[in-house]
Scaffold this motif. Structure first.
Motif, PDB file in Angstrom:
ATOM      1  N   ILE A 159     -37.220  33.583 -12.917  1.00 24.95           N
ATOM      2  CA  ILE A 159     -36.647  32.363 -13.480  1.00 24.95           C
ATOM      3  C   ILE A 159     -35.125  32.360 -13.370  1.00 24.95           C
ATOM      4  CG2 ILE A 159     -36.296  33.056 -15.895  1.00 24.95           C
ATOM      5  CD1 ILE A 159     -37.961  30.398 -16.517  1.00 24.95           C
ATOM      6  N   GLU A 160     -34.530  33.527 -13.061  1.00 21.95           N
ATOM      7  CA  GLU A 160     -33.065  33.630 -12.980  1.00 21.95           C
ATOM      8  C   GLU A 160     -32.563  33.115 -11.638  1.00 21.95           C
ATOM      9  OE1 GLU A 160     -30.992  34.354 -15.262  1.00 21.95           O
ATOM     10  OE2 GLU A 160     -32.397  34.994 -16.807  1.00 21.95           O
ATOM     11  N   GLN A 161     -31.519  32.280 -11.694  1.00 23.81           N
ATOM     12  CA  GLN A 161     -31.065  31.547 -10.510  1.00 23.81           C
ATOM     13  C   GLN A 161     -30.748  32.456  -9.313  1.00 23.81           C
ATOM     14  OE1 GLN A 161     -27.350  29.497 -11.068  1.00 23.81           O
ATOM     15  NE2 GLN A 161     -27.720  28.068  -9.407  1.00 23.81           N
ATOM     16  N   PHE A 162     -29.845  33.422  -9.508  1.00 27.71           N
ATOM     17  CA  PHE A 162     -29.408  34.183  -8.339  1.00 27.71           C
ATOM     18  C   PHE A 162     -30.372  35.308  -7.978  1.00 27.71           C
ATOM     19  CE2 PHE A 162     -25.584  31.861  -9.367  1.00 27.71           C
ATOM     20  CZ  PHE A 162     -25.345  31.304  -8.122  1.00 27.71           C
ATOM     21  N   ALA A 163     -31.186  35.723  -8.938  1.00 30.77           N
ATOM     22  CA  ALA A 163     -32.254  36.662  -8.586  1.00 30.77           C
ATOM     23  C   ALA A 163     -33.263  35.934  -7.689  1.00 30.77           C
ATOM     24  CB  ALA A 163     -32.917  37.182  -9.851  1.00 30.77           C
ATOM     25  N   TYR A 164     -33.510  34.677  -8.006  1.00 28.96           N
ATOM     26  CA  TYR A 164     -34.404  33.842  -7.187  1.00 28.96           C
ATOM     27  C   TYR A 164     -33.824  33.682  -5.779  1.00 28.96           C
ATOM     28  CZ  TYR A 164     -37.042  29.668  -5.776  1.00 28.96           C
ATOM     29  OH  TYR A 164     -37.817  28.758  -5.108  1.00 28.96           O
ATOM     30  N   VAL A 165     -32.507  33.456  -5.725  1.00 28.64           N
ATOM     31  CA  VAL A 165     -31.835  33.312  -4.426  1.00 28.64           C
ATOM     32  C   VAL A 165     -32.028  34.583  -3.604  1.00 28.64           C
ATOM     33  CG1 VAL A 165     -29.587  33.043  -3.307  1.00 28.64           C
ATOM     34  CG2 VAL A 165     -30.115  31.705  -5.339  1.00 28.64           C
ATOM     35  N   ALA A 166     -31.836  35.735  -4.263  1.00 20.46           N
ATOM     36  CA  ALA A 166     -31.975  37.008  -3.550  1.00 20.46           C
ATOM     37  C   ALA A 166     -33.400  37.162  -3.018  1.00 20.46           C
ATOM     38  CB  ALA A 166     -31.625  38.158  -4.492  1.00 20.46           C
ATOM     39  N   GLY A 167     -34.379  36.813  -3.858  1.00 22.46           N
ATOM     40  CA  GLY A 167     -35.777  36.931  -3.440  1.00 22.46           C
ATOM     41  C   GLY A 167     -36.099  36.035  -2.260  1.00 22.46           C
ATOM     42  N   VAL A 168     -35.662  34.770  -2.330  1.00 23.62           N
ATOM     43  CA  VAL A 168     -35.954  33.808  -1.255  1.00 23.62           C
ATOM     44  C   VAL A 168     -35.229  34.222   0.029  1.00 23.62           C
ATOM     45  CG1 VAL A 168     -35.637  31.421  -0.500  1.00 23.62           C
ATOM     46  CG2 VAL A 168     -36.443  31.888  -2.810  1.00 23.62           C
ATOM     47  N   ASN A 169     -33.983  34.651  -0.092  1.00 20.21           N
ATOM     48  CA  ASN A 169     -33.243  35.066   1.102  1.00 20.21           C
ATOM     49  C   ASN A 169     -33.911  36.274   1.771  1.00 20.21           C
ATOM     50  OD1 ASN A 169     -31.480  33.046   0.637  1.00 20.21           O
ATOM     51  ND2 ASN A 169     -29.685  34.301   0.337  1.00 20.21           N
ATOM     52  N   GLY A 170     -34.446  37.155   0.932  1.00 17.79           N
ATOM     53  CA  GLY A 170     -35.180  38.299   1.478  1.00 17.79           C
ATOM     54  C   GLY A 170     -36.372  37.839   2.297  1.00 17.79           C
ATOM     55  N   ILE A 171     -37.107  36.868   1.770  1.00 20.78           N
ATOM     56  CA  ILE A 171     -38.269  36.329   2.504  1.00 20.78           C
ATOM     57  C   ILE A 171     -37.808  35.715   3.825  1.00 20.78           C
ATOM     58  CG2 ILE A 171     -40.070  34.541   2.446  1.00 20.78           C
ATOM     59  CD1 ILE A 171     -40.141  35.020  -0.635  1.00 20.78           C
ATOM     60  N   MET A 172     -36.700  34.956   3.766  1.00 20.18           N
ATOM     61  CA  MET A 172     -36.196  34.296   4.985  1.00 20.18           C
ATOM     62  C   MET A 172     -35.846  35.316   6.060  1.00 20.18           C
ATOM     63  SD  MET A 172     -33.555  31.401   3.772  1.00 20.18           S
ATOM     64  CE  MET A 172     -33.986  30.072   2.678  1.00 20.18           C
ATOM     65  N   LEU A 173     -35.196  36.399   5.640  1.00 21.64           N
ATOM     66  CA  LEU A 173     -34.714  37.361   6.629  1.00 21.64           C
ATOM     67  C   LEU A 173     -35.815  38.304   7.108  1.00 21.64           C
ATOM     68  CD1 LEU A 173     -31.227  38.104   5.060  1.00 21.64           C
ATOM     69  CD2 LEU A 173     -31.722  36.702   7.064  1.00 21.64           C
ATOM     70  N   ARG A 174     -36.818  38.539   6.256  1.00 21.03           N
ATOM     71  CA  ARG A 174     -37.909  39.432   6.682  1.00 21.03           C
ATOM     72  C   ARG A 174     -38.969  38.675   7.488  1.00 21.03           C
ATOM     73  NH1 ARG A 174     -37.257  41.381   1.445  1.00 21.03           N
ATOM     74  NH2 ARG A 174     -39.003  40.131   0.702  1.00 21.03           N
ATOM     75  N   ASP A 175     -39.385  37.506   6.956  1.00 21.14           N
ATOM     76  CA  ASP A 175     -40.489  36.776   7.597  1.00 21.14           C
ATOM     77  C   ASP A 175     -40.026  35.802   8.671  1.00 21.14           C
ATOM     78  OD1 ASP A 175     -42.095  38.131   5.921  1.00 21.14           O
ATOM     79  OD2 ASP A 175     -42.446  36.489   4.507  1.00 21.14           O
ATOM     80  N   LYS A 176     -38.726  35.485   8.690  1.00 15.45           N
ATOM     81  CA  LYS A 176     -38.172  34.538   9.671  1.00 15.45           C
ATOM     82  C   LYS A 176     -39.047  33.291   9.811  1.00 15.45           C
ATOM     83  CE  LYS A 176     -34.968  37.377  11.874  1.00 15.45           C
ATOM     84  NZ  LYS A 176     -34.085  37.748  10.842  1.00 15.45           N
ATOM     85  N   PRO A 177     -39.167  32.475   8.768  1.00 19.07           N
ATOM     86  CA  PRO A 177     -40.016  31.277   8.868  1.00 19.07           C
ATOM     87  C   PRO A 177     -39.515  30.341   9.969  1.00 19.07           C
ATOM     88  CG  PRO A 177     -39.155  31.578   6.635  1.00 19.07           C
ATOM     89  CD  PRO A 177     -38.438  32.536   7.511  1.00 19.07           C
ATOM     90  N   ALA A 178     -40.445  29.642  10.594  1.00 21.15           N
ATOM     91  CA  ALA A 178     -40.053  28.696  11.646  1.00 21.15           C
ATOM     92  C   ALA A 178     -39.343  27.499  11.023  1.00 21.15           C
ATOM     93  CB  ALA A 178     -41.284  28.236  12.406  1.00 21.15           C
ATOM     94  N   THR A 179     -39.765  27.126   9.830  1.00 21.93           N
ATOM     95  CA  THR A 179     -39.212  25.939   9.173  1.00 21.93           C
ATOM     96  C   THR A 179     -38.986  26.214   7.693  1.00 21.93           C
ATOM     97  OG1 THR A 179     -40.510  24.577  10.687  1.00 21.93           O
ATOM     98  CG2 THR A 179     -39.623  23.486   8.738  1.00 21.93           C
ATOM     99  N   ASN A 180     -37.839  25.781   7.200  1.00 20.79           N
ATOM    100  CA  ASN A 180     -37.583  25.842   5.755  1.00 20.79           C
ATOM    101  C   ASN A 180     -37.488  24.418   5.233  1.00 20.79           C
ATOM    102  OD1 ASN A 180     -37.333  28.607   6.040  1.00 20.79           O
ATOM    103  ND2 ASN A 180     -35.105  28.523   6.226  1.00 20.79           N
ATOM    104  N   VAL A 181     -38.226  24.132   4.175  1.00 25.77           N
ATOM    105  CA  VAL A 181     -38.166  22.798   3.558  1.00 25.77           C
ATOM    106  C   VAL A 181     -37.661  22.969   2.130  1.00 25.77           C
ATOM    107  CG1 VAL A 181     -39.422  20.688   3.017  1.00 25.77           C
ATOM    108  CG2 VAL A 181     -40.147  22.084   4.951  1.00 25.77           C
ATOM    109  N   TYR A 182     -36.543  22.308   1.820  1.00 27.17           N
ATOM    110  CA  TYR A 182     -35.988  22.371   0.466  1.00 27.17           C
ATOM    111  C   TYR A 182     -36.073  20.978  -0.136  1.00 27.17           C
ATOM    112  CZ  TYR A 182     -33.545  26.089   3.029  1.00 27.17           C
ATOM    113  OH  TYR A 182     -33.230  27.141   3.845  1.00 27.17           O
ATOM    114  N   MET A 183     -36.931  20.789  -1.109  1.00 29.27           N
ATOM    115  CA  MET A 183     -37.065  19.471  -1.739  1.00 29.27           C
ATOM    116  C   MET A 183     -37.057  19.637  -3.253  1.00 29.27           C
ATOM    117  SD  MET A 183     -37.550  17.072   0.600  1.00 29.27           S
ATOM    118  CE  MET A 183     -37.660  17.200   2.382  1.00 29.27           C
TER     119      MET A 183
END
Lengths: 424, 225
Positions: free
Chosen positions: A293-317
């Motif tokens: 629920i913590e803002q920057f801990a969430y950022v760290a978690g999501v960025n980790g997913i982005m850099l490890r899994d390299k998604p083809a598409t990111n959707v932010y809504m």
């Protein structure tokens, strides 16, 4: 000689100390009170002139238990002897008292709203529909010098069922809702409606196709808002459409959530989308999960997913704050196509420069209608366009009325402008 | 039923809050509804924690990629949960304030969590620089206008900007960088922001109406429409 003076000084000091101690033990007043009396006694304050034109009336547009007071300042407040320290508000249920002191307004204040508790057991209970009398005392530095105004009353407080200060907003809302319902009804009858295309929405299919070709997942973020916020609800709707396409193309979606309620709703939305696409078995319950629920801990978690899994598409809504650019830049570095949409005005430029497609403000709410192409939903977009046209017309009229009125135009123009003033 | 009930609840609660906006005696209902939401949110936290543990345990037991990170997550989660829940090392015991200074819970928050969060936030400075570099390349007419406007805004906020155009005579002071900065922020920028705000407000009303009337209900498990 000097020794003689010294002993005189010591004896004098001892006598003074004894006298002070005796005086204190007899009267026993606190030191501060003694000083206050001495100070007050030293101040000579002429009696100020009282307040005039005291008016007490029921506080408008409230739920009761409120009386508004207004008065003309004492001439000795800002001018004259300038001896006014404040105004004490007094209330009674009879014109002759006994009087209760309600509060003290500062010097220069000519308005006071007396709002009391609505429960009988509470201190200072304020009954509705009961005669009340008020007076205002002018206070000076000398507590003995206070000048009372005349008594006003009786006055009764009562609640209002409709807040007239919001009449224009109410009328506009009714008109707009009527417009939406009218267009939705027309759309249901099969009338063809044209709405301009949105590049960001049209890119959704392309983005899902790209993910399928690359064999990589799609990362979908519902924002940092909670489930009760309108942008988050709009995000759920878009998530449903995206998840349906994902299910049809047999690719993978990842939805990390910041809020447990958002996670629960998102799980249900994705599951339903897979069912609607005829592939309920392909749904992976672990694809929608809670991070933190913590803002920057969430950022760290999501960025980790982005850099490890390299998604083809990111959707932010949804609702995004300071983390918007961190997400979008990390996504750019990971080589993902990015589609963003938010109604947070300060974050729109960040998404705009870092993402491939950005839905600006209201486009976030329009996205579900565009994705479904259902006439009923498109009808509400038409209503929005007409409402915007009406607002532009009113803005131009307001601009003209303000200027003509300022140049000495007819008085009704000022009244017209006043209609649109925001009031509580 | 599992779709009709949520729709009915949405309809009743939604319209109650709309009416309460215009009717002062009902404003208490809107406040109470927000309290109900907070109560539900507290229970949902248990749901969130449970999901976190489940996802990471699955990752560890199945030796999925990067499963070692899941161990770190779970150790951190249970460590903070235990020292916070049981008030380990709290001088006031179980009745003491959970975040009292000097407690392990306070120390973990102050000396680990806060600096780590600040580190993440400070990354923003670098990301702003890299995003600005890409955005301000004058590759077309719009980007060139953006570049010029951004340069004026940046210069206008610095003493160097003031110094740069201090030679301009008073009669033409509108062209001084700080004044151009003020003009850009208070006129074109503000006008644009307000236009977006009006659009958002209309979008919110329109979308809310669709949800309240049940036209849009994909968020409660039915494909919209």
């Amino acid at each position: 000689m000097q020794q003689k003076h010294f002993w005189r000084f010591v004896i004098g000091l001892a006598l003074m100390t004894m006298a002070t101690a005796l005086g204190q033990s007899e009267a026993d007043p606190p030191v501060s009170d003694t000083l206050a009396v001495a100070d007050t006694a030293a101040i000579s304050v002429p009696a100020p002139l009282p307040v005039t034109n005291l008016i007490a009336r029921d506080k408008p547009n409230d739920r009761g238990y409120g009386i508004s007071l207004s008065w003309d300042l004492s001439p000795d407040d800002t001018g004259g002897t300038q001896s006014v320290l404040g105004y004490r508000i007094m209330r009674s249920t009879t014109p002759d008292g006994p009087w209760d002191s309600i509060n003290v307004a500062g010097s220069g204040d000519a308005l006071y709203d007396h709002i009391g508790p609505r429960h009988e057991g509470d201190s200072g209970y304020f009954p509705d529909h009961t005669d009340m009398y008020y007076r205002v005392d002018v206070l000076t530095a000398d507590p003995g010098v206070a000048v009372s105004s005349g008594v006003v009353g009786p006055v009764q407080s009562r609640g209002q069922w409709f807040n007239t200060a919001r009449t224009v907003v109410f009328l506009f809302m009714i008109a707009f809702c009527g417009l939406v319902i009218w267009f939705v009804t027309h759309a249901r009858r099969g009338k063809d409606l044209y709405v301009r295309p949105l590049a960001g929405i049209e890119a959704v299919d392309e983005a899902v196709g790209r993910a399928t070709e690359m064999g990589k997942p799609i990362l979908y973020l519902c924002g940092l808002g909670d489930a009760a916020e309108v942008p988050t609800i709009a995000s759920f709707t878009i998530l449903g459409r995206v998840a349906k396409r994902v299910a049809e193309y047999q690719t993978q979606i990842i939805v990390p959530c910041r809020d447990p309620i958002v996670m629960t709703v998102a799980q249900e939305v994705v599951k339903t989308a897979y069912s609607d696409a005829g592939r309920p078995d392909s749904y992976n319950p672990d694809s929608v999960f809670f991070l933190t629920i913590e803002q920057f801990a969430y950022v760290a978690g999501v960025n980790g997913i982005m850099l490890r899994d390299k998604p083809a598409t990111n959707v932010y809504m949804g609702k995004f704050y300071a983390e918007s650019l961190i997400f979008a830049e990390t996504g750019t570095m990971a080589g993902s196509i990015q589609i963003a949409g938010t109604d947070e005005i300060p974050q729109i430029p960040f998404f705009f420069v870092a993402c491939d497609y950005t839905l600006i403000g209201e486009e976030l709410y329009a996205a579900s209608a565009y994705l479904s192409r259902e006439p009923v939903l498109l009808g509400s977009l038409k209503a929005q366009d007409y409402a915007k046209a009406a607002i532009i017309v009113f803005a131009i009229l307001g601009f003209l009325a303000t200027n003509v009125s300022a140049l000495g135009g007819p008085e009704w123009l000022a009244g017209f402008v006043d209609l649109f003033q925001v009031r509580e | 039923m599992n779709r009709t009930l949520p729709f009915l609840l949405t309809f009743i609660v939604g319209f109650t809050i709309v009416i309460a906006t215009f009717s002062p005696p009902l404003d208490r209902l809107a406040v109470d509804t927000a309290v109900f939401f907070s109560i539900i949110a507290v229970f949902a936290m248990i749901l969130g924690g449970g999901n976190l543990v489940k996802i990471n345990l699955v990752k560890i037991t199945r030796r999925q990629r990067d499963w070692q990170f899941a161990i770190v997550t779970l150790v951190g989660f249970f460590f903070v949960l235990i020292i916070g829940l049981f008030k380990v090392g709290n001088p006031g015991g179980v009745t003491g304030q959970v975040d009292a200074p000097g407690t392990p819970f306070f120390d973990v928050y102050t000396y680990v969590f806060v600096p780590v969060g600040a580190t993440m936030y400070s990354l923003l400075a670098f990301f702003i620089a890299s995003a600005s570099y890409r955005a301000f390349r004058a590759k077309n007419r719009e980007a060139t206008i953006l570049l010029i406007a951004a340069s004026i805004i940046m210069l206008g906020a610095t003493p160097f900007g003031t110094m740069l155009t201090a030679w301009i005579p008073d009669s033409l002071d509108i062209f001084e960088v700080p004044n151009l900065h003020f003009f850009l922020m208070s006129s074109p920028n503000l006008a644009g922001q307000r236009a977006i705000m009006i659009g958002i407000a209309l979008g919110v009303i329109s979308y809310s109406l669709r949800v309240l009337l049940g036209v849009e209900r994909s968020h409660i498990g039915k494909d919209g429409g």
